[in-house]
Design a protein around this motif. Structure first.
Motif, PDB file in Angstrom:
ATOM      1  N   TYR A 220      -0.861  12.177   1.524  1.00  0.00           N
ATOM      2  CA  TYR A 220      -1.569  10.906   1.351  1.00  0.00           C
ATOM      3  C   TYR A 220      -0.780  10.075   0.351  1.00  0.00           C
ATOM      4  O   TYR A 220       0.074  10.579  -0.377  1.00  0.00           O
ATOM      5  CB  TYR A 220      -3.015  11.116   0.891  1.00  0.00           C
ATOM      6  N   ARG A 221      -1.064   8.799   0.321  1.00  0.00           N
ATOM      7  CA  ARG A 221      -0.394   7.905  -0.634  1.00  0.00           C
ATOM      8  C   ARG A 221      -1.409   6.885  -1.118  1.00  0.00           C
ATOM      9  O   ARG A 221      -1.992   6.161  -0.328  1.00  0.00           O
ATOM     10  CB  ARG A 221       0.780   7.186   0.025  1.00  0.00           C
ATOM     11  N   GLU A 222      -1.603   6.843  -2.424  1.00  0.00           N
ATOM     12  CA  GLU A 222      -2.426   5.803  -3.017  1.00  0.00           C
ATOM     13  C   GLU A 222      -1.543   4.594  -3.245  1.00  0.00           C
ATOM     14  O   GLU A 222      -0.342   4.736  -3.518  1.00  0.00           O
ATOM     15  CB  GLU A 222      -3.052   6.302  -4.316  1.00  0.00           C
ATOM     16  N   GLN A 223      -2.122   3.418  -3.123  1.00  0.00           N
ATOM     17  CA  GLN A 223      -1.348   2.184  -3.237  1.00  0.00           C
ATOM     18  C   GLN A 223      -0.525   2.171  -4.518  1.00  0.00           C
ATOM     19  O   GLN A 223      -1.030   2.424  -5.605  1.00  0.00           O
ATOM     20  CB  GLN A 223      -2.273   0.973  -3.199  1.00  0.00           C
ATOM     21  N   GLY A 224       0.780   1.912  -4.352  1.00  0.00           N
ATOM     22  CA  GLY A 224       1.682   1.813  -5.485  1.00  0.00           C
ATOM     23  C   GLY A 224       2.176   3.148  -6.019  1.00  0.00           C
ATOM     24  O   GLY A 224       2.889   3.188  -7.017  1.00  0.00           O
TER      25      GLY A 224
END
Length: 160
Positions: free
Chosen positions: A75-79
């Motif tokens: 997963y990737r959180e914004q920024g």
């Protein structure tokens, strides 16, 4: 389904010994509690909930993934850079029964002074359930058909 074992217990004839080779360490049970009962999936959330050292958490999560109890999802959180989250497999979800049995034993024989911090009940009808041996499988409840419900005695962590 057969799980991959990563300890010398893999050659053991005893199912208990083979299982303990995967989940038989204190931190592992607490990680499983957070994942299977409290829905924790992110590394930082496991750290916060447990107060566990990152190197120990990394090692225990790796064992659970290698053994087929948890699986990693990116997963990737914004920024932020991509990270991994940890989700129970079917084998992992079945360990809810083991956690429920440990919880029930603790509530019965070493209860906290304020009373149980969670109870087990059926979804929908909210009837209490106990872990036990079942002679008639028609009366068996699936692991996903039981909720762990926090009581007023469940400790609340303050946000520091």
């Amino acid at each position: 389904m057969s799980l991959a074992l990563t300890t010398p217990a893999e050659a053991a004839f005893c199912s208990i010994e083979r299982t303990v080779g995967i989940v038989g360490e204190r931190w592992t049970f607490l990680i499983l509690r957070e994942a299977l009962i409290n829905g924790v999936t992110k590394f930082a959330d496991f750290e916060d909930a447990l107060g566990i050292a990152p190197n120990i958490l990394t090692a225990r999560l790796a064992t659970l993934v290698t053994s087929g109890v948890l699986e990693k999802h990116e997963y990737r959180e914004q920024g932020s850079r991509p990270r991994m989250s940890y989700h129970p497999t079917e084998a992992g979800r079945q360990l809810r029964v083991v956690l429920a049995a440990l919880q029930q034993w603790g509530d019965d024989f070493v209860p906290p002074a304020c009373g149980p911090t969670m109870v087990r009940e059926t979804k929908g009808t909210h009837r209490p359930v106990r872990v036990g041996f079942v002679e008639n499988p028609a009366k068996l409840r699936g692991v996903d058909d039981v909720d762990f419900v926090r009581t007023a005695a469940y400790p609340v962590r303050s946000a520091d």
